[in-house]
Write an enzyme that holds these catalytic residues in place. Structure first.
Site, short mmCIF file in Angstrom:
data_model
loop_
_atom_site.label_atom_id
_atom_site.label_comp_id
_atom_site.label_asym_id
_atom_site.label_seq_id
_atom_site.Cartn_x
_atom_site.Cartn_y
_atom_site.Cartn_z
N LYS A 44 29.67 -29.57 60.35
CA LYS A 44 30.45 -30.04 59.20
C LYS A 44 31.62 -30.85 59.76
O LYS A 44 32.74 -30.37 59.87
CB LYS A 44 30.91 -28.84 58.37
CG LYS A 44 30.71 -29.06 56.89
CD LYS A 44 30.91 -27.83 56.08
CE LYS A 44 31.52 -28.13 54.74
NZ LYS A 44 30.90 -29.18 53.94
N ARG A 78 31.28 -20.60 60.44
CA ARG A 78 30.66 -21.93 60.50
C ARG A 78 31.63 -22.95 61.09
O ARG A 78 31.22 -23.84 61.85
CB ARG A 78 30.21 -22.37 59.10
CG ARG A 78 29.39 -23.66 59.12
CD ARG A 78 28.75 -23.96 57.79
NE ARG A 78 29.72 -24.23 56.75
CZ ARG A 78 29.43 -24.41 55.46
NH1 ARG A 78 28.17 -24.34 55.05
NH2 ARG A 78 30.36 -24.64 54.57
N GLU A 136 18.40 -32.36 51.97
CA GLU A 136 19.37 -31.76 51.05
C GLU A 136 20.02 -32.88 50.27
O GLU A 136 19.55 -34.02 50.32
CB GLU A 136 20.42 -30.95 51.83
CG GLU A 136 21.19 -31.79 52.83
CD GLU A 136 22.37 -31.06 53.45
OE1 GLU A 136 22.75 -30.00 52.96
OE2 GLU A 136 22.91 -31.60 54.41
N1 PMP Z 1 25.27 -29.79 52.25
C1 PMP Z 1 26.32 -30.56 52.59
C2 PMP Z 1 26.06 -31.87 53.25
C3 PMP Z 1 27.62 -30.12 52.31
O1 PMP Z 1 28.66 -30.88 52.66
C4 PMP Z 1 27.82 -28.87 51.68
C5 PMP Z 1 29.20 -28.37 51.39
N2 PMP Z 1 29.82 -29.09 50.37
C6 PMP Z 1 26.68 -28.13 51.32
C7 PMP Z 1 25.43 -28.61 51.64
C8 PMP Z 1 26.82 -26.80 50.65
O2 PMP Z 1 27.30 -25.85 51.56
P1 PMP Z 1 28.18 -24.60 51.10
O3 PMP Z 1 27.34 -23.82 50.14
O4 PMP Z 1 28.45 -23.87 52.35
O5 PMP Z 1 29.40 -25.14 50.45
#
Ligand code: PMP
Length: 289
Positions: free
Chosen positions: A149, A50, A182
């Site tokens: 990210k 990622r 989300e």
């Molecule tokens: N959404 C956002 C905006 C995030 O920054 C994150 C990570 N903290 C997630 C979802 C969760 O992703 P992951 O399970 O890969 O940590």
């Protein structure tokens, strides 16, 4: 604490980057939050994949290979003698000038910090958390794509501030069409009978690594998993709701915008996924020692 910067380890007081780094000046950079459990780094390859995808989208050339970055994460945990850790991996555009042109930045910097994290109090894991929908919407796909990210998290920080003003710890962000995207740092799931539902990536959800693990575990457990567009109404009438993230893991939600979800207590499907996730984190990953 030993911090990795561009191939060298520094003590906390000496772990510094330039004020001319475009990561600081413009939020021009990317990051990953990774977790190690029981002497192994969980889903390391997926996180580094990622990271490289975020880099590609931003035309940022990471000055290390996929394998070298994986090794740097594992080595930084070992250097700090950590069997359980939260690792923050950052790649900045590097030192440039005061203008925003990234072509003036000579070399991106890679930083690895291995520490610990406790995002939410234990009480919320036991009883569920209360969340609200906030006015700040998720970024548009044709702006800074929400799948990246990036170090520019101000959109999510604004939403977090709005959650804090409302007296809660996490916020639901809708997209510009009014569908659920989300939360500010977590993906969101609902349970409806034997179905597990989560917003599609096209709704503005981050391709969460915990999200993918949970979807797979639920399928293995015989649940029907799908990714439809969801509205706030769908959340309100759900049997169960929970959030997922590397830092948060799985956390039950008991109330949304004042509406009690299901029984108001963490539900059985959530409970079973929490247990499966815990077991998996304890037994899989890239070995540190
Ligand atoms: N959404 C956002 C905006 C995030 O920054 C994150 C990570 N903290 C997630 C979802 C969760 O992703 P992951 O399970 O890969 O940590």
């Amino acid at each position: 604490m030993k911090i990795f910067i561009d191939g060298q380890y520094y003590d906390e007081e000496n772990a510094k980057i330039s004020v001319f780094d475009h990561g600081l000046l413009y939020g021009d950079g990317i990051f990953e939050g990774i977790r190690a459990y029981n002497g192994r780094v969980f889903k390391l390859k997926e996180h580094i994949d990622r990271l490289f995808h975020s880099a590609k989208a931003l035309l940022l050339t990471i000055p290390m290979s996929h394998a070298e970055i994986m090794k740097a994460v594992v080595d930084t945990c070992r250097e700090n003698n950590l069997r359980d850790a939260y690792v923050r991996l950052i790649v900045t555009r590097g030192v440039g000038t005061l203008g925003l042109n990234p072509n003036r930045c000579k070399k991106p910097s890679v930083i690895v910090i291995a520490g610990t994290i406790q995002l939410y109090p234990q009480e919320m894991y036991d009883n569920g958390m209360e969340i609200v929908t906030v006015p700040t919407t998720r970024n548009l796909h044709n702006a800074v794509n929400p799948a990246i990210k990036s170090l520019n998290y101000l959109n999510n920080i604004l939403a977090k501030i709005e959650a804090n003003i409302a007296g809660v710890e996490e916020a639901i962000m809708l997209n510009s069409d009014g569908y659920v995207a989300e939360c500010t740092g977590d993906n969101i799931f609902i349970v409806r009978g034997n179905e597990l539902l989560t917003p599609p990536l096209s709704a503005g959800a981050l391709y969460g690594i915990t999200r993918a693990v949970v979807m797979e575990m639920a399928r293995e457990g015989g649940m029907q998993v799908s990714e439809p567009n969801l509205t706030r109404y769908d959340l309100f009438i759900a049997d169960e709701c929970f959030l997922t993230g590397t830092g948060a893991e799985l956390i039950p939600v008991r109330k949304i915008d004042g509406r009690v979800i299901g029984s108001g207590k963490p539900g059985p499907k959530t409970g079973s996924l929490v247990e499966k996730y815990r077991a998996l984190t304890q037994t899989s990953g890239d070995a540190i020692f």
